[in-house]
Design a protein around this motif. Structure first.
Motif, PDB file in Angstrom:
ATOM      1  N   ASP A 166       0.800  -1.225   0.000  1.00  0.00           N
ATOM      2  CA  ASP A 166       0.000   0.000   0.000  1.00  0.00           C
ATOM      3  C   ASP A 166       0.834   1.277   0.000  1.00  0.00           C
ATOM      4  N   LEU A 167       2.154   1.149  -0.066  1.00  0.00           N
ATOM      5  CA  LEU A 167       2.996   2.342  -0.161  1.00  0.00           C
ATOM      6  C   LEU A 167       3.000   2.791  -1.616  1.00  0.00           C
ATOM      7  N   PRO A 168       2.577   4.031  -1.873  1.00  0.00           N
ATOM      8  CA  PRO A 168       2.565   4.513  -3.260  1.00  0.00           C
ATOM      9  C   PRO A 168       3.959   4.416  -3.896  1.00  0.00           C
ATOM     10  N   PRO A 169       4.010   3.997  -5.139  1.00  0.00           N
ATOM     11  CA  PRO A 169       5.308   3.792  -5.817  1.00  0.00           C
ATOM     12  C   PRO A 169       6.218   5.013  -5.806  1.00  0.00           C
ATOM     13  N   GLU A 170       5.655   6.201  -5.823  1.00  0.00           N
ATOM     14  CA  GLU A 170       6.505   7.397  -5.849  1.00  0.00           C
ATOM     15  C   GLU A 170       7.296   7.597  -4.555  1.00  0.00           C
ATOM     16  N   HIS A 171       6.997   6.823  -3.516  1.00  0.00           N
ATOM     17  CA  HIS A 171       7.722   6.936  -2.240  1.00  0.00           C
ATOM     18  C   HIS A 171       8.718   5.803  -2.017  1.00  0.00           C
ATOM     19  N   GLU A 172       8.714   4.832  -2.905  1.00  0.00           N
ATOM     20  CA  GLU A 172       9.604   3.682  -2.746  1.00  0.00           C
ATOM     21  C   GLU A 172      11.071   4.083  -2.799  1.00  0.00           C
ATOM     22  N   ALA A 173      11.415   5.023  -3.656  1.00  0.00           N
ATOM     23  CA  ALA A 173      12.817   5.440  -3.790  1.00  0.00           C
ATOM     24  C   ALA A 173      13.335   6.061  -2.493  1.00  0.00           C
ATOM     25  N   ASP A 174      12.505   6.859  -1.808  1.00  0.00           N
ATOM     26  CA  ASP A 174      12.919   7.452  -0.529  1.00  0.00           C
ATOM     27  C   ASP A 174      13.215   6.375   0.506  1.00  0.00           C
TER      28      ASP A 174
END
Length: 157
Positions: free
Chosen positions: A60-68
């Motif tokens: 459920d973590l949005p993909p745009e936050h995976e890099a952080d």
């Protein structure tokens, strides 16, 4: 190496790293770490690392936050950061803890906070822990150094 084997390898390295932090801190607490002024914060290192690791696998973590999240995990595992553990011992986790809290705060503010909270295994309130760590980072690293670390991390993530 296929994706599944690669993912298993990453998971094993992270688990080994988590275990090494726990062992290092247990040993440190039996000696120099007992009553160390930063003890309260340094002891949060394994919990924060575990939180980031769980978030990296959170559907459920949005993909745009995976890099952080991945960048914070990499920073934690890096032997070459602003306060290297290999040189100063467990107090060297100060910057890793601070970077982790910085990322967690951004996640709490920009995604469903329950997604982050349900992955936290610590006993204390996550938001309170994060705010205390960020205040501690300004104190322990100095405001200018902490602001530079955040800028450097944000530009790399």
């Amino acid at each position: 190496m296929d994706d599944e084997a690669s993912e298993r390898n990453v998971s094993e390295r992270r688990r080994d790293f988590y275990e090494s932090i726990r062992q290092e801190l247990e040993q440190w607490m039996r000696g120099a770490g007992d009553d160390h002024e930063y003890e309260r914060y340094i002891l949060l290192a394994p919990d924060l690392f575990y939180l980031l690791d769980r978030l990296s696998r959170e559907d459920d973590l949005p993909p745009e936050h995976e890099a952080d999240v991945d960048a914070a995990l990499s920073y934690f595992m890096s032997s070459m950061d602003i306060v290297p553990e290999g040189i100063v011992g467990p107090p060297g986790y100060v910057d890793d803890i601070a970077v982790s809290a910085h990322v967690v705060r951004r996640l709490l503010e920009s995604v469903d906070a329950d997604v982050v909270r349900r992955n936290w295994s610590g006993d204390e309130d996550l938001e309170e822990v994060v705010e205390n760590i960020l205040e501690f980072a300004r104190y322990s690293m100095g405001t200018d150094t902490w602001e530079q670390v955040k800028r450097d991390f944000d530009s790399d993530a």
